[in-house]
Design a protein around this motif. Structure first.
Motif, mmCIF file in Angstrom:
data_model
loop_
_atom_site.group_PDB
_atom_site.id
_atom_site.type_symbol
_atom_site.label_atom_id
_atom_site.label_comp_id
_atom_site.label_asym_id
_atom_site.label_seq_id
_atom_site.Cartn_x
_atom_site.Cartn_y
_atom_site.Cartn_z
ATOM 1 N N UNK A 28 -19.713 7.089 -1.766
ATOM 2 C CA UNK A 28 -18.367 7.455 -2.211
ATOM 3 C C UNK A 28 -17.603 6.196 -2.574
ATOM 4 N N UNK A 29 -16.860 6.246 -3.697
ATOM 5 C CA UNK A 29 -16.112 5.084 -4.153
ATOM 6 C C UNK A 29 -14.644 5.445 -4.363
ATOM 7 N N UNK A 30 -13.778 4.516 -4.062
ATOM 8 C CA UNK A 30 -12.340 4.677 -4.200
ATOM 9 C C UNK A 30 -11.915 4.386 -5.639
ATOM 10 N N UNK A 31 -11.102 5.268 -6.223
ATOM 11 C CA UNK A 31 -10.700 5.126 -7.629
ATOM 12 C C UNK A 31 -9.308 4.533 -7.801
ATOM 13 N N UNK A 32 -8.464 4.662 -6.801
ATOM 14 C CA UNK A 32 -7.095 4.150 -6.908
ATOM 15 C C UNK A 32 -6.701 3.460 -5.615
ATOM 16 N N UNK A 33 -5.712 2.589 -5.717
ATOM 17 C CA UNK A 33 -5.185 1.931 -4.527
ATOM 18 C C UNK A 33 -4.376 2.887 -3.665
ATOM 19 N N UNK A 34 -3.763 2.349 -2.632
ATOM 20 C CA UNK A 34 -3.026 3.147 -1.645
ATOM 21 C C UNK A 34 -1.574 3.279 -2.080
ATOM 22 N N UNK A 35 -1.075 4.504 -2.051
ATOM 23 C CA UNK A 35 0.309 4.765 -2.427
ATOM 24 C C UNK A 35 1.004 5.487 -1.279
ATOM 25 N N UNK A 55 -8.600 -2.384 0.316
ATOM 26 C CA UNK A 55 -7.272 -2.257 0.901
ATOM 27 C C UNK A 55 -6.268 -2.941 -0.021
ATOM 28 N N UNK A 56 -5.767 -2.188 -0.980
ATOM 29 C CA UNK A 56 -4.789 -2.713 -1.929
ATOM 30 C C UNK A 56 -3.854 -1.575 -2.323
ATOM 31 N N UNK A 57 -2.612 -1.878 -2.649
ATOM 32 C CA UNK A 57 -1.672 -0.831 -3.076
ATOM 33 C C UNK A 57 -2.037 -0.273 -4.445
ATOM 34 N N UNK A 58 -1.620 0.936 -4.719
ATOM 35 C CA UNK A 58 -1.762 1.531 -6.044
ATOM 36 C C UNK A 58 -0.833 0.808 -7.024
ATOM 37 N N UNK A 59 0.412 0.578 -6.584
ATOM 38 C CA UNK A 59 1.396 -0.121 -7.400
ATOM 39 C C UNK A 59 1.804 -1.404 -6.703
ATOM 40 N N UNK A 88 4.066 0.211 -19.582
ATOM 41 C CA UNK A 88 4.276 -0.959 -18.720
ATOM 42 C C UNK A 88 3.867 -0.718 -17.270
ATOM 43 N N UNK A 89 3.913 0.544 -16.838
ATOM 44 C CA UNK A 89 3.513 0.866 -15.467
ATOM 45 C C UNK A 89 2.051 0.516 -15.219
ATOM 46 N N UNK A 90 1.214 0.654 -16.248
ATOM 47 C CA UNK A 90 -0.211 0.334 -16.100
ATOM 48 C C UNK A 90 -0.442 -1.112 -15.698
ATOM 49 N N UNK A 91 0.465 -2.000 -16.105
ATOM 50 C CA UNK A 91 0.280 -3.422 -15.843
ATOM 51 C C UNK A 91 0.329 -3.757 -14.364
ATOM 52 N N UNK A 92 0.974 -2.911 -13.562
ATOM 53 C CA UNK A 92 1.043 -3.209 -12.126
ATOM 54 C C UNK A 92 0.299 -2.186 -11.263
ATOM 55 N N UNK A 93 -0.623 -1.464 -11.887
ATOM 56 C CA UNK A 93 -1.460 -0.500 -11.163
ATOM 57 C C UNK A 93 -2.778 -1.112 -10.742
ATOM 58 N N UNK A 94 -3.268 -0.683 -9.581
ATOM 59 C CA UNK A 94 -4.642 -0.957 -9.157
ATOM 60 C C UNK A 94 -5.363 0.389 -9.184
ATOM 61 N N UNK A 95 -6.012 0.675 -10.291
ATOM 62 C CA UNK A 95 -6.687 1.962 -10.468
ATOM 63 C C UNK A 95 -7.679 1.844 -11.614
#
Length: 335
Positions: free
Chosen positions: A147-154, A188-192, A271-278
């Protein structure tokens, strides 16, 4: 087609085969198609068509219970699959007013579908959503898989208490990996994050690079669908007011695992994409199968956008949303 009693869901491998059997039976008995014609149309062997027709006759195809958690709306399941060219569509017939019960029923159906389509050695990608969380909680018997994580933590407020919920994207990946008896690729990283520079630096971290490299080759991904409006997306809620407004001006209608979509399904870069971890739209689209579990009739524009994008190949939803999708996506020429 009718039968004196409800068929047992245990007769079939899972909800996808149940819906397939209902479609085959309807085509054969109501439309008069031959087994060869059905096999050609649905791209299955005529031997499988014959077997499912036999099982359908023995069981009775009307409406089938899944472990007392709800019933599958066979007619809308088939119509959704046909209308949007989906690999599988499973529509649960349950009321929308109690969202907690609704998520539980959808989670059970999605867990059954996932167990049916995953094979040993597969890689499953998960993006956090309440319906995905419900699916993971109810997953019991799965083939051995990673199993793999697709997005950071929000961080998200609890719907009832208003406090921050404890379970994150990391938790659901770890929990499903435990059920699947396989490795979990997580980070372990934020989504935004606050800015693009921070996001760029984080994306170079080894565990994030490894997860995103793995994600592109996932065999099955499971996600929710968010609408670009208050209360319809945790990402929308986490965005700043200027970012929300900019997304609306850009035509954002839906988001899937951080991928923003226009009403026609076209992926949008904001612009929101620029600070996403996903994952990116390209990475998500490269995954072999993508299961979405949307709920709430007010999300129908977002779900239509997701279906038009081609990024969703399997859908698990409920009757009122399914009907809204069918009503608002009439074929050309329909008045």
């Amino acid at each position: 087609m009718s039968a004196p009693e409800q068929p047992s869901a245990t007769v079939f491998k899972g909800p996808a085969e149940l819906v397939l059997a209902a479609e085959i039976a309807r085509r054969h008995y109501l439309r008069g198609q031959t087994k060869v014609e059905i096999a050609d149309d649905l791209r299955v062997s005529r031997f499988r068509v014959a077997r499912l027709l036999q099982v359908a006759r023995q069981a009775g195809m009307v409406r089938i219970e899944i472990q007392q958690s709800g019933t599958i709306d066979l007619d809308r399941s088939i119509r959704l699959r046909e209308r949007f060219g989906l690999e599988h569509a499973v529509v649960v017939d349950c009321p929308e007013r109690d969202q907690q019960s609704l998520r539980s029923m959808l989670g059970r159906a999605a867990a059954d579908l996932l167990a049916e389509v995953v094979t040993a050695g597969d890689l499953i990608g998960l993006a956090w959503a309440r319906c995905v969380q419900s699916m993971v909680r109810q997953a019991q018997r799965m083939p051995q898989a990673s199993v793999v994580q697709l997005t950071g933590v929000l961080p998200r407020p609890n719907e009832r208490s208003g406090s921050i919920e404890d379970e994150t994207a990391v938790d659901i990946v770890r929990d499903l990996a435990r059920v699947c008896r396989g490795p979990a690729y997580l980070y372990f990283a934020p989504f935004l994050v606050p800015d693009a520079a921070t996001a760029h630096a984080l994306r170079r971290q080894p565990e994030i690079v490894r997860a995103f490299d793995k994600a592109s080759s996932a065999d099955v991904a499971v996600v929710g669908i968010g609408g670009w409006a208050p209360g319809l997306s945790t990402l929308y809620q986490a965005a700043t007011p200027p970012e929300r407004a900019e997304g609306a001006r850009a035509g954002v209608c839906a988001e899937i695992a951080g991928v923003c979509l226009a009403a026609d399904g076209e992926p949008l870069h904001t612009p929101l994409n620029e600070r996403m971890i996903s994952v990116t739209a390209a990475q998500f689209g490269a995954m072999s199968q993508r299961i979405a579990i949307p709920y709430g009739s007010d999300k129908h524009p977002a779900v239509l956008a997701a279906l038009r994008s081609g990024l969703v190949t399997m859908l698990v939803t409920h009757s009122s949303l399914a009907e809204a999708l069918l009503e608002r996506d009439q074929p050309s020429g329909t008045p």
